[in-house]
Structures are given as C-alpha cells and as structure tokens.
Design a protein around this motif. Structure first.
Motif, mmCIF file in Angstrom:
data_model
loop_
_atom_site.group_PDB
_atom_site.id
_atom_site.type_symbol
_atom_site.label_atom_id
_atom_site.label_comp_id
_atom_site.label_asym_id
_atom_site.label_seq_id
_atom_site.Cartn_x
_atom_site.Cartn_y
_atom_site.Cartn_z
ATOM 1 N N ALA A 169 27.603 5.107 -20.294
ATOM 2 C CA ALA A 169 26.417 5.813 -20.783
ATOM 3 C C ALA A 169 26.819 6.892 -21.788
ATOM 4 O O ALA A 169 27.936 7.400 -21.755
ATOM 5 N N GLY B 203 21.414 7.143 -22.424
ATOM 6 C CA GLY B 203 21.187 5.704 -22.518
ATOM 7 C C GLY B 203 22.353 5.013 -21.832
ATOM 8 O O GLY B 203 23.514 5.388 -22.050
ATOM 9 N N MET B 204 22.042 4.030 -20.995
ATOM 10 C CA MET B 204 23.084 3.358 -20.216
ATOM 11 C C MET B 204 22.862 1.856 -20.300
ATOM 12 O O MET B 204 21.730 1.395 -20.353
ATOM 13 N N ASP C 291 26.168 -5.938 -33.708
ATOM 14 C CA ASP C 291 27.580 -5.579 -33.591
ATOM 15 C C ASP C 291 28.406 -6.867 -33.595
ATOM 16 O O ASP C 291 28.312 -7.657 -32.659
HETATM 17 P P1 ATP Z 1 30.650 1.405 -27.413
HETATM 18 O O1 ATP Z 1 31.402 2.606 -27.884
HETATM 19 O O2 ATP Z 1 31.163 0.825 -26.117
HETATM 20 O O3 ATP Z 1 30.434 0.368 -28.474
HETATM 21 P P2 ATP Z 1 28.277 2.890 -27.999
HETATM 22 O O4 ATP Z 1 28.930 4.226 -28.108
HETATM 23 O O5 ATP Z 1 27.887 2.176 -29.227
HETATM 24 O O6 ATP Z 1 29.184 1.931 -27.051
HETATM 25 P P3 ATP Z 1 25.795 3.957 -27.135
HETATM 26 O O7 ATP Z 1 25.147 3.777 -28.449
HETATM 27 O O8 ATP Z 1 26.215 5.285 -26.726
HETATM 28 O O9 ATP Z 1 27.047 2.972 -27.037
HETATM 29 O O10 ATP Z 1 24.881 3.255 -26.037
HETATM 30 C C1 ATP Z 1 24.701 3.732 -24.726
HETATM 31 C C2 ATP Z 1 25.176 2.746 -23.679
HETATM 32 O O11 ATP Z 1 24.641 1.458 -23.918
HETATM 33 C C3 ATP Z 1 26.686 2.502 -23.677
HETATM 34 O O12 ATP Z 1 27.348 3.481 -22.946
HETATM 35 C C4 ATP Z 1 26.767 1.151 -23.005
HETATM 36 O O13 ATP Z 1 26.615 1.239 -21.592
HETATM 37 C C5 ATP Z 1 25.558 0.453 -23.542
HETATM 38 N N1 ATP Z 1 25.920 -0.355 -24.725
HETATM 39 C C6 ATP Z 1 26.072 0.080 -25.987
HETATM 40 N N2 ATP Z 1 26.367 -0.912 -26.827
HETATM 41 C C7 ATP Z 1 26.389 -2.028 -26.064
HETATM 42 C C8 ATP Z 1 26.608 -3.402 -26.356
HETATM 43 N N3 ATP Z 1 26.845 -3.816 -27.602
HETATM 44 N N4 ATP Z 1 26.556 -4.287 -25.332
HETATM 45 C C9 ATP Z 1 26.287 -3.872 -24.066
HETATM 46 N N5 ATP Z 1 26.057 -2.596 -23.728
HETATM 47 C C10 ATP Z 1 26.113 -1.675 -24.710
#
Ligand code: ATP
Length: 440
Positions: free
Chosen positions: A365, A409-410, A215
């Motif tokens: 999460a 997932g958190m 990302d």
């Molecule tokens: P966001 O919308 O904040 O980019 P996401 O929707 O991509 O997050 P998920 O794929 O749902 O995130 O991942 C589950 C959890 O993992 C998130 O709620 C967050 O707590 C954590 N997470 C996701 N991406 C990251 C990241 N790049 N860095 C740190 N924690 C993350």
C-alpha cells in the motif's frame, strides 16, 4: 428432490439423497464402478453395481472426468471408504454436461501441474482446484471483514467513475481510450474522487474497485488491471492517524480469517495465518537508507531515494529480525518520488507526510496526508510542471472548505499473496490481466 451438499451427507445416513457435482475420478471395474464426486464442500464416493443396471453402467463408462452430474442414491455407512466412512449407492444419474476427453490438463494431478501461463488459458479448470476454491473463500471473508470494520467505524462506501477526462496520477502507466470525439483515460486510482468525498463532507470513505495501469512490466506482482482497496479519512493531524487506522483494520481482518479458516488454510496451503501485531514498526526513509547501507545493500543509483524490490526485501528482513513483524511502514519519503498532492513536512519541505506499507517483503500500500490548502497545492502542482487546466476540476475541491485528510491505496491481490504466501500475483487473482493477457 432437493440437493444435499456433500459435507452434510453424514446427517442423511440410510436416506436417499440427490447430490450435484463434478466427476473427479472414475474407477471402472468389471462389476463395480466407483465415482468420486466433488462439490464445493467436499468429495464423496458413489458406488454402482453394474449388473443391476447394465445400461447405466455403459453411460458411466463413457463419462469424461470432470463431467457435471446429478446423482441420486442411498447414503450408507462404510468404514472401508476413506472419504468420510460413507458412500452413496447409486440409483439414478443425470449427465448435466459431459466433459470432453481428454481434458487440456488434469487440475487435480499435483505432481504434473503445468506452468501458470498454460493453466491461465484454462482458468475455469484451474479454479476447480481446492487451493483456488479456498483462496477465493479467503478473499471473500477478508473483504467482508474489512467492510465490517469500515462500516463499524462510520465509513461510507463510494463507487467512483473509471473513465476520466484527465489522468489521476502521473502521465505514465495511463490507458488512453477513444471517447466519442475526444480522448479519455482509465482511472489509475480513485485518488481524486475519494478526496472529493472529503470536500463533500463524507469524512470517511472507502472504495473497492478496479484500477488500471498501462504498466508493461512482466513481474510476479504487477497487473494492468487490479482491484484496489482505498480509503480516505478527514480531520487527521498527520499521516500517523492513517497508519494507526490501517494497522488496526488489517489486524482485525487477518484475525477474522485466522479465526474462521486457519485449519483449512493449514490443510490446503500448509501455512499458518500470521496476524500482524499492532503497532507495526515505523521506519523513516532516512533510517531505511542507513540500514540498507549498514547491511551492504546497494540501491540502484537511478532510484533517487526510492526503493527497488531488492531493497524492500532487504529492509523487510532487517525489520523481521529486529522487530519480529512481517508488516511495517516506511514513512517520510522524499518529494522526488511522491506525487504533487502529498503534504510536505512543515519542518522539512523536502520530505512528504507519506508512507508505504511493506508486508512479507512486498509493497502492498501507499498512502499519505494530502495537501488540502488550495494555494499550496497549486504551487506544488506547478513545481511538478503540471498544467493546471487539466486538473483545475480537482484543485477546485479545495476552494470551499476542505478538511485536512489522508488515506491509502492497497492492492487486494498483493495482500492475498502475503496472507497465503503466494509467489506470484497470477495465482492470487480471479483473472489476470497483463501486457500479453486479455483472455479468457
Ligand atoms: P509498485 O512500486 O509496486 O509498482 P506503485 O508504487 O506503482 O507500486 P501505487 O501507485 O502506490 O503503487 O499503488 C498502491 C498499491 O496498489 C500498491 O502498493 C500495490 O499494492 C497496488 N498496485 C500498484 N500497482 C499495481 C499493479 N500494477 N498490479 C497490482 N497491484 C498494484
């Protein structure tokens, strides 16, 4: 001589002890030298009367701050000393590792703290600060309490591979690696493999492990590698069962941290640990969009039913005022913003049985009930334009008796940000990984 920890010195008054630690400050006077020594349990003053050992005095004068020392001396009560009313009268000193001077920066100079990016270059010095030592003690206890809860509820721990033959989530944010004669990918989540554990009859699993996301964002809450806390539970009726589990689990873990470390957290971070009350409020996405309209928050058009960080904060403020809870679930997201494997509502196929957990205005999460019916799952994958070949190994999990299941997932560091009210994820992780950061 065996080592005595600084917070135990009170039990050794008038005894000769050996303490080991770092030289936090040195007051070097004509006759007296005062060394403030720090170990992981606290600080102590060590006093040296120069004329008694002039040569030792020379060595002490030449010490760099933050040198690693072994000190032997007699513990004496001294009401004048602010640090615990005692001091060590120095007999002997071993310089284990002299610190070069000057330090890149003084991690204990609160007034002149450099910016986070500079501090990350010298992370091992930055980690010596009280805040960081405590932060990782909090993380250790938090994780321990979470595991305790899982184990008591009959969960099995898994460690799924992080090298994968095909992506586990969408194609975006994917790290591709050379794998002998072919390509492989770093796991974006343990999603597929924790679902495999449901097909394997484990019924309840958890995993604490690395998650990789290519990302390219430079926000205060994204990393390219983070520690994920993941669970999956079988035989659920709907995502509501996952919500019920999640709130009890978090309530327990936060309570454990409060019980054991509340005072220290107040002293070092100046905040009180708030244990989220159960049940957490639940808002459907439809309700959320209504509320945002009412409070006058305009979501960016391209979001198509998703929330942006501003929207998350706006709805969090509404929930805080309305329900007095920092934690809440946003449920029933539209299929347009959820992956193909989320189960759809039987009475509204445009909505998924999914949720985000928001805490302190931050998404921490994402979870859902997963589609476990082979034919339906295959149909949904096709609708998303996925090639079935690359995910057939995953689809196969659902061919020979897989129970209904769901999980979440958190991000561990995001949870710590919430617990300790930290403004930036870089402060809540041992070593930060981002597009511009691969060292140390
Ligand atoms: P966001 O919308 O904040 O980019 P996401 O929707 O991509 O997050 P998920 O794929 O749902 O995130 O991942 C589950 C959890 O993992 C998130 O709620 C967050 O707590 C954590 N997470 C996701 N991406 C990251 C990241 N790049 N860095 C740190 N924690 C993350």
């Amino acid at each position: 001589m065996t080592r005595t920890l600084i917070n135990d010195l009170n039990n050794h008054i008038d005894e000769v002890v050996t303490v080991k630690g770092w030289l936090q400050t040195l007051r070097d006077q004509k006759n007296m030298q005062f060394l403030i020594l720090r170990d992981r349990t606290g600080l102590v003053q060590v006093a040296h009367y120069r004329p008694e050992h002039p040569e030792l005095g020379e060595h002490i004068s030449a010490l760099g701050t933050e040198s690693a020392l072994t000190v032997t001396g007699k513990v004496v009560k001294n009401e004048v000393v602010k640090l615990g009313g005692l001091e060590i009268q120095l007999h002997d000193l071993v310089i284990e590792n002299n610190a070069e001077a000057p330090l890149p920066y003084d991690p204990f100079d609160q007034e002149n703290m450099p910016a986070i990016d500079f501090r990350m270059d010298w992370r091992y010095l930055d980690l010596r600060r009280d805040q960081n030592l405590l932060l990782f003690r909090v993380q250790t206890l938090l994780e321990h309490a979470m595991r305790e809860f899982w184990v008591n509820e009959g969960f099995i721990e898994i460690h799924s591979p992080k090298i994968m033959g095909s992506p586990s989530e969408s194609g975006a944010e994917l790290f591709e690696i050379d794998y002998f004669e072919r390509k492989a990918y770093l796991a974006q989540s343990p999603q597929f493999y924790k679902q495999m554990a449901m097909a394997a009859g484990f019924e309840r699993v958890f995993e604490v492990g690395p998650v990789f996301r290519a990302d390219p964002s430079y926000t205060s809450r994204h990393m390219t590698e983070f520690t994920g806390l993941d669970i999956e539970i079988s035989w659920i009726e709907s995502h509501e069962d996952v919500l019920k589990f999640t709130e009890r689990w978090l309530n327990y873990a936060f309570q454990r941290v409060k019980d054991e470390l509340d005072e220290e957290i107040m002293k070092v971070f100046g905040i009180e640990v708030t244990v989220p009350e159960v049940p957490f409020p639940r808002l459907t996405m439809a309700e959320t969009l209504d509320v945002l309209k009412k409070v006058g928050y305009d979501l960016p058009k391209e979001r198509k039913g998703d929330l942006d960080p501003g929207g998350e904060r706006a709805i969090a403020e509404y929930v805080k005022n309305e329900f007095n809870n920092e934690f809440f679930f946003l449920i029933d997201w539209p299929i347009t913003v959820r992956p193909f494997y989320h189960m759809r509502h039987p009475d509204n196929p445009d909505l998924t049985r999914s949720f985000d957990l928001i805490a302190g205005g931050l998404e921490i999460a994402t979870g859902a009930q997963r589609e476990h019916r082979y034919e339906v799952l295959k149909k949904q994958a096709l609708e998303y334009g996925l090639g079935l070949e690359s995910i057939q190994f995953y689809l196969d999990f659902f061919r020979y008796g897989c129970p209904p299941h769901g999980g979440f997932g958190m991000g561990l560091s995001r949870l710590l940000m919430v617990l300790l009210k930290l403004p930036n994820i870089r402060e809540a992780v041992y070593l930060f990984r981002g597009p511009n950061r691969l060292h140390p």
